[in-house]
Design a protein around this motif. Structure first.
Motif, PDB file in Angstrom:
ATOM      1  N   TYR A  42      99.024  57.488  10.599  1.00  0.00           N
ATOM      2  CA  TYR A  42      97.652  57.741  11.015  1.00  0.00           C
ATOM      3  C   TYR A  42      97.454  58.334  12.242  1.00  0.00           C
ATOM      4  N   GLY A  43      98.508  58.517  13.076  1.00  0.00           N
ATOM      5  CA  GLY A  43      98.463  59.325  14.224  1.00  0.00           C
ATOM      6  C   GLY A  43      98.140  58.703  15.370  1.00  0.00           C
ATOM      7  N   ARG A  44      98.103  59.159  16.683  1.00  0.00           N
ATOM      8  CA  ARG A  44      98.246  58.482  17.938  1.00  0.00           C
ATOM      9  C   ARG A  44      97.004  57.400  18.277  1.00  0.00           C
ATOM     10  N   GLY A  45      96.054  57.573  17.535  1.00  0.00           N
ATOM     11  CA  GLY A  45      94.637  56.567  17.498  1.00  0.00           C
ATOM     12  C   GLY A  45      94.865  55.364  16.785  1.00  0.00           C
ATOM     13  N   TYR A  46      96.024  55.212  15.936  1.00  0.00           N
ATOM     14  CA  TYR A  46      96.350  54.138  15.203  1.00  0.00           C
ATOM     15  C   TYR A  46      96.205  52.746  15.799  1.00  0.00           C
ATOM     16  N   ALA A  47      96.572  52.657  16.976  1.00  0.00           N
ATOM     17  CA  ALA A  47      96.469  51.209  17.693  1.00  0.00           C
ATOM     18  C   ALA A  47      95.161  50.831  17.870  1.00  0.00           C
ATOM     19  N   ASP A  48      94.091  51.676  18.204  1.00  0.00           N
ATOM     20  CA  ASP A  48      92.727  51.262  18.224  1.00  0.00           C
ATOM     21  C   ASP A  48      92.036  51.112  16.989  1.00  0.00           C
ATOM     22  N   ALA A  49      92.584  51.874  15.901  1.00  0.00           N
ATOM     23  CA  ALA A  49      92.088  51.589  14.667  1.00  0.00           C
ATOM     24  C   ALA A  49      92.687  50.116  14.246  1.00  0.00           C
ATOM     25  N   SER A  50      93.818  50.094  14.501  1.00  0.00           N
ATOM     26  CA  SER A  50      94.491  48.667  14.012  1.00  0.00           C
ATOM     27  C   SER A  50      93.733  47.345  14.582  1.00  0.00           C
ATOM     28  N   GLN A  51      93.367  47.456  15.875  1.00  0.00           N
ATOM     29  CA  GLN A  51      92.631  46.464  16.621  1.00  0.00           C
ATOM     30  C   GLN A  51      91.310  46.455  15.921  1.00  0.00           C
ATOM     31  N   ALA A  52      90.460  47.419  15.537  1.00  0.00           N
ATOM     32  CA  ALA A  52      89.119  47.300  14.997  1.00  0.00           C
ATOM     33  C   ALA A  52      89.657  46.635  13.605  1.00  0.00           C
ATOM     34  N   ILE A  53      90.387  47.013  12.791  1.00  0.00           N
ATOM     35  CA  ILE A  53      90.653  46.138  11.416  1.00  0.00           C
ATOM     36  C   ILE A  53      90.868  44.679  11.769  1.00  0.00           C
ATOM     37  N   SER A  54      91.667  44.136  12.774  1.00  0.00           N
ATOM     38  CA  SER A  54      91.943  42.821  13.043  1.00  0.00           C
ATOM     39  C   SER A  54      90.721  42.194  13.259  1.00  0.00           C
ATOM     40  N   GLU A  55      89.683  42.787  14.461  1.00  0.00           N
ATOM     41  CA  GLU A  55      88.763  42.331  14.801  1.00  0.00           C
ATOM     42  C   GLU A  55      87.545  42.121  13.730  1.00  0.00           C
ATOM     43  N   ALA A  56      87.654  43.110  12.598  1.00  0.00           N
ATOM     44  CA  ALA A  56      86.717  42.521  11.278  1.00  0.00           C
ATOM     45  C   ALA A  56      87.248  41.522  10.578  1.00  0.00           C
ATOM     46  N   GLU A  57      88.321  41.643  10.489  1.00  0.00           N
ATOM     47  CA  GLU A  57      89.142  40.612   9.552  1.00  0.00           C
ATOM     48  C   GLU A  57      88.772  39.200  10.122  1.00  0.00           C
ATOM     49  N   GLN A  58      89.003  39.041  11.594  1.00  0.00           N
ATOM     50  CA  GLN A  58      88.658  37.802  12.134  1.00  0.00           C
ATOM     51  C   GLN A  58      87.067  37.301  12.206  1.00  0.00           C
ATOM     52  N   ALA A  59      86.314  38.378  12.225  1.00  0.00           N
ATOM     53  CA  ALA A  59      84.848  37.965  12.118  1.00  0.00           C
ATOM     54  C   ALA A  59      84.520  37.706  10.827  1.00  0.00           C
ATOM     55  N   VAL A  60      85.015  38.094   9.735  1.00  0.00           N
ATOM     56  CA  VAL A  60      84.443  37.690   8.436  1.00  0.00           C
ATOM     57  C   VAL A  60      85.104  36.518   8.052  1.00  0.00           C
ATOM     58  N   LEU A  61      86.316  36.081   8.432  1.00  0.00           N
ATOM     59  CA  LEU A  61      86.990  34.866   7.855  1.00  0.00           C
ATOM     60  C   LEU A  61      86.352  33.725   8.857  1.00  0.00           C
ATOM     61  N   THR A  62      86.008  33.821   9.952  1.00  0.00           N
ATOM     62  CA  THR A  62      85.419  32.834  10.800  1.00  0.00           C
ATOM     63  C   THR A  62      84.100  32.620  10.410  1.00  0.00           C
ATOM     64  N   GLY A  63      83.523  33.574   9.483  1.00  0.00           N
ATOM     65  CA  GLY A  63      81.812  33.565   9.179  1.00  0.00           C
ATOM     66  C   GLY A  63      80.953  34.091  10.389  1.00  0.00           C
ATOM     67  N   SER A  64      81.329  34.719  11.218  1.00  0.00           N
ATOM     68  CA  SER A  64      80.841  35.068  12.389  1.00  0.00           C
ATOM     69  C   SER A  64      80.036  36.501  11.857  1.00  0.00           C
ATOM     70  N   ALA A  65      80.473  37.266  10.683  1.00  0.00           N
ATOM     71  CA  ALA A  65      80.002  38.550  10.417  1.00  0.00           C
ATOM     72  C   ALA A  65      80.200  38.732   9.047  1.00  0.00           C
ATOM     73  N   SER A  66      79.271  39.185   8.241  1.00  0.00           N
ATOM     74  CA  SER A  66      79.315  39.392   6.803  1.00  0.00           C
ATOM     75  C   SER A  66      80.369  40.616   6.604  1.00  0.00           C
ATOM     76  N   PRO A  67      81.051  40.523   5.608  1.00  0.00           N
ATOM     77  CA  PRO A  67      81.846  41.754   5.180  1.00  0.00           C
ATOM     78  C   PRO A  67      81.245  42.944   5.221  1.00  0.00           C
ATOM     79  N   SER A  68      80.315  43.409   4.846  1.00  0.00           N
ATOM     80  CA  SER A  68      79.573  44.675   4.924  1.00  0.00           C
ATOM     81  C   SER A  68      79.324  45.291   6.358  1.00  0.00           C
TER      82      SER A  68
END
Length: 412
Positions: free
Chosen positions: A369-395
């Motif tokens: 995905y290019g040089r910005g992938y590390a930041d994109a990966s972090q965003a994905i990880s944060e979203a998964e953590q938020a959803v699976l802990t119930g602190s944010a809805s999937p959408s």
């Protein structure tokens, strides 16, 4: 690289297997006009004791088979190698050859550090022998910046007795996976185990769900929400432990080995440990939703653009791809070949579990995905953590992550 396990059991079997195949030893290279020996600096992150026999053999093969070459090897912790290569642009201390995680091509490939191998590869004429995913991981910006070293991917392991007792067939779709995981959950045993840890290891396991939903990083706001919703529902129904948010893939395999999970998502590097289990198990492709997909893991060979020994370093890379050298190396590491023409050579030719993983390599997608992938990966990880802990809805989590992903990748 997406694994950190002890493979001593496989090493013992591998030695016998390679000997039986008659694949040991090095082939002599064609003659060379060089009169002086070139010492090539070689960096990698294979620091564990169980990797050393295979790596030492490979280096001996190279030094015996490539004229006028000596290898000076240096190892780094996994998390340090990419940074050290990047710092080398400033300090001047850099390798001639390195073995890097294929996801590191996003960062390293966007700089001028790596040698462009396009012309050499065209003259070599063997690019079409590689599986598409591994080879694509080496192609950045229209250039070939590496050669696959090895490959792995993810699949679904199952406890045979548990599935038979519950009257469950190995799932092939998301609906079947959700149903099987719910029926297999009992007492202290969860139906499914996977890694959702806040790191690239967790993202490695999440991305197949995104791709199976028919999406990619540029559709994360919608397809990311679908994938996140599916995982959230598994936790809500008690089929997946919320503790997966802190599990590495090794932790996941430990749960499966202890029979505290009936199903697990994991890679082929766990097979040596699983062969010691006191129960029967099997492995199938990851269940699909809109399409089938798995995530490509493994390493690539790269050369440094500023190497004073670039021609000789390329000779080394070309030599490592000879079947008589490559097959014993891969077997000793418990890895799969990135070359399709080696599908019937080595331990993976006769081991049903390894063959299943090998059959999935054509579907395995690189994280290119290019040089910005590390930041994109972090965003994905944060979203998964938020959803699976119930602190944010999937959408909501998917929309937030999508904005960060778009910003991170806007320079592609």
């Amino acid at each position: 690289m997406s694994y950190t396990v002890d493979r001593r059991g496989l090493l013992r079997a591998a030695g016998a297997g390679a000997a039986a195949l008659g694949l040991g030893g090095a082939l002599a290279s064609c003659g060379s006009d060089e009169s002086e020996t070139a010492t090539l600096t070689w960096w990698d992150y294979f620091t564990l004791d169980n990797f050393q026999p295979g790596m030492n053999r490979l280096i001996r093969d190279v030094e015996a088979g490539v004229p006028n070459v000596r290898i000076q090897r240096r190892t780094f912790p996994f998390a340090e190698l990419d940074r050290q290569i990047t710092l080398g642009a400033i300090s001047g201390e850099r390798p001639d050859i390195a073995i890097v995680d294929n996801v590191a091509m996003n960062t390293l490939g966007g700089s001028d550090l790596l040698a462009d191998l396009t012309g050499r590869v065209e003259a070599w004429g063997q690019a079409d022998q590689y599986y598409e995913g591994p080879w694509d991981s080496c192609r950045i910006g229209g250039k070939v910046l590496g050669i696959p070293n090895n490959s792995n991917c993810l699949a679904l392991y199952y406890n045979t007795r548990m599935l038979e007792s519950a009257g469950v067939e190995p799932p092939t779709t998301w609906d079947e996976l959700a149903s099987a995981a719910e029926r297999l959950t009992s007492g202290g045993r969860f139906g499914l185990a996977l890694s959702a840890i806040k790191s690239e290891e967790g993202v490695f396991q999440f991305l197949p769900f995104l791709w199976q939903a028919g999406g990619d990083l540029d559709t994360f706001a919608t397809d990311g929400a679908t994938a996140l919703s599916f995982l959230h529902d598994l936790i809500a129904k008690g089929s997946l432990s919320e503790s997966c948010l802190g599990w590495t893939q090794q932790d996941v395999n430990t749960r499966f080995m202890n029979q505290r999970a009936a199903l697990q998502i994991n890679g082929p590097w766990q097979i040596p440990t699983l062969k010691q289990a006191d129960f029967d198990w099997g492995v199938v492709a990851l269940p699909r939703d809109q399409e089938a997909a798995t995530c490509l893991g493994g390493e690539n060979w790269v050369l440094m653009a500023q190497s004073e020994n670039l021609d000789k370093a390329w000779e080394v890379l070309e030599y490592t791809q000879r079947p008589s050298v490559l097959v014993p190396y891969l077997v000793s590491f418990g890895n799969l070949p990135a070359r399709e023409d080696l599908a019937d050579r080595g331990a993976w030719a006769s081991d049903p579990a390894l063959r299943l993983f090998l059959s999935q390599l054509p579907l395995a997608r690189p994280r290119r995905y290019g040089r910005g992938y590390a930041d994109a990966s972090q965003a994905i990880s944060e979203a998964e953590q938020a959803v699976l802990t119930g602190s944010a809805s999937p959408s909501a989590a998917a929309r937030t992550a999508a904005a960060k992903i778009d910003k991170a990748l806007s320079g592609r």
